[in-house]
Design an enzyme around this catalytic site. Sequence first.
Site, short mmCIF file in Angstrom:
data_model
loop_
_atom_site.label_atom_id
_atom_site.label_comp_id
_atom_site.label_asym_id
_atom_site.label_seq_id
_atom_site.Cartn_x
_atom_site.Cartn_y
_atom_site.Cartn_z
N ASN A 95 0.82 -1.24 0.05
CA ASN A 95 0.01 -0.03 -0.09
C ASN A 95 0.90 1.31 0.12
O ASN A 95 0.96 2.10 0.97
CB ASN A 95 -1.03 0.08 1.12
CG ASN A 95 -0.50 -0.11 2.29
OD1 ASN A 95 0.77 -0.50 2.47
ND2 ASN A 95 -1.19 0.18 3.31
N HIS A 233 -2.45 -10.27 10.92
CA HIS A 233 -2.71 -9.70 12.26
C HIS A 233 -4.07 -10.08 12.84
O HIS A 233 -5.07 -9.06 13.03
CB HIS A 233 -2.74 -7.92 12.07
CG HIS A 233 -3.52 -7.49 10.73
ND1 HIS A 233 -4.91 -7.85 10.27
CD2 HIS A 233 -3.12 -6.52 9.55
CE1 HIS A 233 -4.97 -7.16 9.21
NE2 HIS A 233 -3.85 -6.41 8.84
N ASP A 306 3.37 -5.37 11.94
CA ASP A 306 2.40 -4.51 11.15
C ASP A 306 2.95 -2.93 11.39
O ASP A 306 2.27 -2.26 11.74
CB ASP A 306 0.98 -4.78 11.66
CG ASP A 306 -0.03 -3.96 10.78
OD1 ASP A 306 0.46 -3.65 9.55
OD2 ASP A 306 -1.23 -3.79 11.10
#
Length: 425
Positions: A95, A233, A306
């Site tokens: 992203n 996650h 993350d």
Amino acid sequence: MNLLIKGGRVVDPSQNIDDTMDLLVEDGRIKEIGKGLKAPAGAEIIDAAGLLVTPGLIDMHVHLRDPGLEYKEDIVTGTRAAAAGGFTSVACMPNTKPVNDNKAITSYIVNKAAKEALVNVFPVGSITQGSKGESLAEMGELKESGCVAVSDDGRPVVNGELMRRALEYAKGMGIMVISHSEELALVGEGVMNEGFTATELGLKGIPWAAEDVAVARDVYLAEFTDSPLHIAHISTSGSVRIIRNAKARGVKVTCETAPHYFSLTDDAVRGYNTNAKMNPPLREAADVAAIKAGLADGTIDAIATDHAPHHLDEKDLEFNLALNGIVGLETSLPLSLQLVEEGVVDLKVLLEKMTCNPAKILGIDRGTLKVGAAADITVIDPDREWLVAAEKLASKSKNSPFIGRKMKGAAVYTVVGGKVVYKID
């Protein structure tokens, strides 16, 4: 460069080793492992007495923000933070801006990392073009150009048919699909876990069902297509239960959790602390207990940070407007070692989840100290105490809920390809 690491407690789950030994590195690879090894002329020597010597830690879920969002983080600062945290390899999510959905972006990341990164960087490409969830990206091209997995991380693939096709194509190409499992309609305008704390703070909640429903869908699609699937996650007791049951049925599913999901509850949001705002959100104590149980019984395969850096201006806002995400590369190791301290897992099991398991899931030749392997090594002082201070973080961003917290355990040397890339002050 030749390197001899002497007298450390060598723990390598990939070889079932846990013993006081020496490790000899020549030409960037593990040359020998044993007792009483002699250093070749001119070799650098690290005295590891009283320290742990492990395969280089692997973080299979980081956001390096490069290209396009370098004001938050870039390949240099992100990998500097990784090295400081003991990580020798990271997998970077797609992203970016533009999204890593093609050969050109992947090649940019690979080439820049080869020139500037302190640690190994393995790109993750997007499942769909632009991560828009409308049409599949060219997975074959992504794999050929260096991607080790595909994910639309940050967003789910909402269309079930598209997710099915993604799993089928990825299976044929031998590349892992990493799912961001979230039912957006259930999330709505929620900004933290739905529960007592959200009600007390007057904030809109995100129910546990938003994660569980999506995890269940993706698990069933993996079962239906007989395809490997990795779920990112996970944070809820329901996700642990669903994945545990799926594994018992033989579904080819793996999963990860992040240190904040076994270290914090949604109580951390009190005071409207935007550094405790992430997606999925921090959950309740029962979920933390379930995550720990999943780590203990093998349901949860990996621990990944993350790592999601954001500029101060994106966090120093009212809670509803602040962006989701926290930095985690530099705090993951001590938080994870706390699991050993608490008796949740033993050291070997913990290291499996931070070395050989992520390597196996991603299909990369890392996470081992076997003779001939790349000399990626982490030397750890499990007893070293330190304070998390924003000004001392190597990451470009400082958005951590652990600022001001006393930690126990730190990487003292990080070795990548036989070269010491980090040494603690």
